[in-house]
Structures are given as C-alpha cells and as structure tokens.
Motif scaffolding. Structure first.
Motif, mmCIF file in Angstrom:
data_model
loop_
_atom_site.group_PDB
_atom_site.id
_atom_site.type_symbol
_atom_site.label_atom_id
_atom_site.label_comp_id
_atom_site.label_asym_id
_atom_site.label_seq_id
_atom_site.Cartn_x
_atom_site.Cartn_y
_atom_site.Cartn_z
ATOM 1 N N THR A 58 23.222 22.041 1.754
ATOM 2 C CA THR A 58 22.491 21.115 2.379
ATOM 3 C C THR A 58 21.086 21.624 2.373
ATOM 4 O O THR A 58 20.945 22.645 2.938
ATOM 5 C CB THR A 58 23.149 20.664 3.586
ATOM 6 N N THR A 73 17.658 21.975 3.962
ATOM 7 C CA THR A 73 17.349 21.830 5.188
ATOM 8 C C THR A 73 15.862 22.646 5.584
ATOM 9 O O THR A 73 15.957 23.359 6.395
ATOM 10 C CB THR A 73 17.971 21.948 6.128
ATOM 11 N N LEU A 91 14.514 23.054 8.903
ATOM 12 C CA LEU A 91 15.128 23.589 9.992
ATOM 13 C C LEU A 91 15.627 25.012 9.860
ATOM 14 O O LEU A 91 15.810 25.802 10.696
ATOM 15 C CB LEU A 91 16.658 22.970 10.051
ATOM 16 N N ASP A 92 15.441 25.525 8.601
ATOM 17 C CA ASP A 92 15.577 26.816 8.163
ATOM 18 C C ASP A 92 14.892 28.005 9.261
ATOM 19 O O ASP A 92 15.667 28.965 9.618
ATOM 20 C CB ASP A 92 15.333 27.248 6.595
ATOM 21 N N HIS A 149 24.656 28.448 9.504
ATOM 22 C CA HIS A 149 23.291 27.885 8.657
ATOM 23 C C HIS A 149 22.647 29.245 7.878
ATOM 24 O O HIS A 149 22.303 29.069 6.929
ATOM 25 C CB HIS A 149 22.437 27.318 9.592
#
Length: 186
Positions: free
Chosen positions: A23, A25, A28-29, A150
């Motif tokens: 995904t 992102t 957000l990373d 993540h």
C-alpha cells in the motif's frame, strides 16, 4: 492448536504484512518511521511515565505503576517471548517494503513486538489510574504497533501478541499495585 489452523494463521499474517507493504502511503511513511524510532528502548513510554510521576497524587501513582508495567512487559517480550519463540524477522526486501519506511532491522527475534508490549502496558496501567489518558495512550499504543508493521520489522501477528502481552502485564502490575496499596498503614 492443530497444524492446519497454525498454517492458516501464518498465511493470514503474511498476507496482511504483504498488503501493508504494497500500500502506497507516502504522506504517512516519514511520521510512522519517526514514531517507530522514537519508541525504541521505551523512550516514549518512560518519558510519559516520568512526566506523570512528577505530579503528586494519582498522576504520580499512574507514572510509577506505568514505569513498572513497561519494565515487566519489556522483560516478558524481549527476554522471555523472543527467546522462547525465536520467529525470524520479516523479509522486507522480498515484500518490497518501500525504502522510505525503513528503520534499522533489529537483530532480535520478531515475536512478540516489544515496542507494542511496552506501549500497551503503559496505556493499560495509566488508563486505569487516569481514565482521561486511556484513549490518547491507547491510540498511541496502536500507532506504535502499526508503525512496526509499516516499517517492515514485524508481522501483524507479532504486534497483536505484543498488545495482548503488554495489556496482560499492565493488568498484573495493577493487581500487585492494589495489593501493595491495600497493605499500607495510613
């Protein structure tokens, strides 16, 4: 548990890990990478506990019990759980976890997540003593746990196990704290 259930759980765990890795992102990373790094060595948890311990009354009790819970959870996850289970870390290169998410890959075993265990231990204890802090610390604990998946250093199952272990350690510290508090002579 029979072998087919364990196989299915491992397959689900791997699929969830791969889905997070796949995904995109970018917004957000960086924040999740910083959060994951800031949670190393329970820095966030112990900072919150120390700040609370400086305030008299229930805050001090929450801080002291919170620090104890973090210690118990960290010991349980890192010195017991990881040594007993010895699950290898995920292969984030094979899963193609984007390099912008990477934090240093720990050399310890993957199961359970010690970061998550410590965060949930603190949230459990402080939330019980200071209910107004339950939601913010619970959300922080969830974010720390998710950040570990993540960044590619844990499977989701490691994080779930860490959350359960941390919450259990927090409840145990609360139970001992109640007994010790009840035994005091006023």
């Amino acid at each position: 548990m029979n072998d087919s259930v364990l196989h299915d759980l491992a397959a689900l765990d791997g699929a969830l890990y791969a889905a997070v890795a796949a995904t995109d992102t970018p917004a957000l990373d960086a924040g999740l990478r910083r959060l994951s790094h800031a949670a190393n060595h329970s820095k966030i948890n112990l900072s919150v506990a120390a700040a609370l311990a400086l305030v008299p009354g229930r805050c001090r009790r929450a801080g002291l019990l919170g620090a104890a819970a973090v210690g118990v959870a960290s010991f349980s996850a890192n010195l017991l759980g990881k040594q007993l289970v010895r699950r290898p870390r995920p292969d984030r290169e094979a899963a193609q976890v984007h390099v912008d998410r990477h934090v240093p890959m720990p050399t310890s075993a993957s199961f359970p997540s010690g970061h998550t265990a410590s965060a949930f231990a603190l949230a459990t204890v402080v939330g019980a003593v200071l209910p107004v802090a339950a939601a913010p610390l619970g959300l922080l604990a969830c974010a720390v746990g998710y950040s570990r998946v993540h960044t590619g250093v844990h499977y989701p199952g490691d994080v779930v196990a860490g959350a359960l272990l941390g919450s259990s350690c927090g409840m145990a510290v609360l139970a001992v704290g109640r007994k010790v508090g009840a035994g005091r002579v006023g």
